[in-house]
Design a protein around this motif. Structure first.
Motif, short mmCIF file in Angstrom:
data_model
loop_
_atom_site.label_atom_id
_atom_site.label_comp_id
_atom_site.label_asym_id
_atom_site.label_seq_id
_atom_site.Cartn_x
_atom_site.Cartn_y
_atom_site.Cartn_z
N GLU A 161 0.91 -1.56 -0.33
CA GLU A 161 0.26 0.05 0.28
C GLU A 161 0.57 1.26 0.57
O GLU A 161 0.49 2.57 -0.94
CB GLU A 161 -0.72 0.03 0.86
CG GLU A 161 -2.00 -1.39 0.96
CD GLU A 161 -2.81 -1.11 3.03
OE1 GLU A 161 -2.97 -0.46 3.44
OE2 GLU A 161 -3.18 -1.76 2.24
N ILE B 276 3.91 1.30 -1.54
CA ILE B 276 4.73 1.84 -2.55
C ILE B 276 3.89 2.05 -3.64
O ILE B 276 3.79 3.31 -4.27
CB ILE B 276 5.45 0.73 -2.97
CG1 ILE B 276 6.51 -0.13 -2.20
CG2 ILE B 276 4.91 0.38 -4.68
CD1 ILE B 276 7.28 -1.34 -2.46
N GLN B 277 2.23 1.92 -3.77
CA GLN B 277 1.09 1.97 -4.73
C GLN B 277 0.78 3.52 -4.21
O GLN B 277 0.95 4.28 -5.45
CB GLN B 277 -0.03 1.14 -4.57
CG GLN B 277 0.13 0.41 -4.44
CD GLN B 277 -1.67 -0.84 -4.50
OE1 GLN B 277 -1.16 -0.63 -3.58
NE2 GLN B 277 -1.03 -1.97 -4.99
N ARG B 278 0.61 3.82 -2.80
CA ARG B 278 0.88 5.56 -2.85
C ARG B 278 1.66 6.15 -3.68
O ARG B 278 1.21 7.47 -3.51
CB ARG B 278 0.86 5.97 -0.80
CG ARG B 278 -0.65 5.17 -0.93
CD ARG B 278 -0.87 5.96 1.41
NE ARG B 278 0.02 5.23 2.16
CZ ARG B 278 -0.79 4.42 3.01
NH1 ARG B 278 -1.26 4.13 3.20
NH2 ARG B 278 0.81 3.63 3.65
N LEU B 279 2.42 6.02 -3.49
CA LEU B 279 4.10 6.70 -3.46
C LEU B 279 4.19 6.46 -5.41
O LEU B 279 4.38 7.74 -5.46
CB LEU B 279 5.67 6.30 -3.61
CG LEU B 279 5.89 6.25 -1.80
CD1 LEU B 279 7.12 5.10 -1.35
CD2 LEU B 279 6.15 7.92 -1.43
N LEU B 280 3.74 6.01 -6.32
CA LEU B 280 3.88 5.62 -7.48
C LEU B 280 2.48 6.55 -7.88
O LEU B 280 2.28 7.34 -8.78
CB LEU B 280 3.10 3.87 -7.44
CG LEU B 280 4.78 3.29 -7.51
CD1 LEU B 280 3.90 1.25 -7.62
CD2 LEU B 280 5.88 3.51 -8.74
N GLU B 281 1.40 6.28 -6.36
CA GLU B 281 0.51 7.22 -7.10
C GLU B 281 0.16 9.30 -7.53
O GLU B 281 -0.46 9.54 -7.24
CB GLU B 281 -0.59 6.86 -6.54
CG GLU B 281 -1.49 4.77 -7.73
CD GLU B 281 -2.02 4.63 -6.38
OE1 GLU B 281 -3.08 5.66 -5.68
OE2 GLU B 281 -3.31 3.93 -6.89
N LYS C 173 3.56 14.24 -9.27
CA LYS C 173 5.25 14.66 -8.84
C LYS C 173 4.84 15.98 -9.58
O LYS C 173 4.71 15.86 -10.66
CB LYS C 173 6.00 13.52 -9.90
CG LYS C 173 5.68 11.82 -9.41
CD LYS C 173 6.17 11.08 -10.42
CE LYS C 173 6.35 9.91 -9.85
NZ LYS C 173 5.10 9.05 -9.42
#
Length: 180
Positions: free
Chosen positions: A106, A108-113, A116
């Motif tokens: 979760e 990692i998914q938050r970081l990806l989403e 930027k």
């Protein structure tokens, strides 16, 4: 020792119950407070049971076997309880590990989403880095490798081949035909 009822004693010595009761009434044989006759008392009065001696030992051995079976079953129950506790502990550990991995996924998914900021696509990149950050400015000044005035590297032209490529030849023509 073992205490036997009148019926068991009659079967052991192959006698009638009435003859055993006669001995009790005469006073030759005595009963315990629970109404049973001690085997040692019966042996004193009647002697060793001739053909049923093995029956007495089998009675004693079967009770000993039952006791050992009960002990073995208790040990097995204890072992199974320990195994069950270990399995329960393993299950809890596996659940904790799974929850930790889910939390990592979760995160990692938050970081990806996450949006930027100051990120551009490869085609939209500027040749100069964004110098709004003072730390980045100081790094650029002291870097010595880049200059702030340089905008784009000029393309270096690749020269055309001067000699034309030779025509491809087959295997045998390489040996039998002249060059060229």
């Amino acid at each position: 020792m073992k205490a036997l009822s009148v019926i068991e004693l009659a079967e052991l010595y192959r006698m009638n119950r009435q003859s055993i009761y006669k001995r009790i009434n005469k006073g030759d044989l005595s009963k315990n407070s629970d109404g049973k006759i001690d085997l040692a008392e019966a042996i004193r009065v009647f002697g060793e049971p001739s053909n049923k001696k093995s029956n007495v030992t089998t009675l004693q051995s079967t009770s000993a076997q039952k006791d050992t079976e009960v002990d073995m079953l208790k040990q097995q129950v204890d072992i199974l309880k320990k195994q069950l506790e270990l399995a329960h502990d393993r299950e809890i550990f596996q659940r904790e590990q799974l929850e930790a991995k889910d939390n990592q996924i979760e995160a990692i998914q938050r970081l990806l989403e996450a949006p930027k900021t100051n990120m551009t696509t490869f085609t939209d990149q500027k040749s100069e880095p964004d110098t709004a950050d003072p730390q980045l400015k100081s790094e650029l000044k002291h870097d010595g490798l880049t200059t702030p005035d340089q905008k784009e590297n000029p393309r270096i032209p690749v020269p055309e081949p001067i000699e034309p490529e030779l025509k491809k030849r087959g295997f045998l023509s390489r040996f039998f035909l002249p060059n060229g």
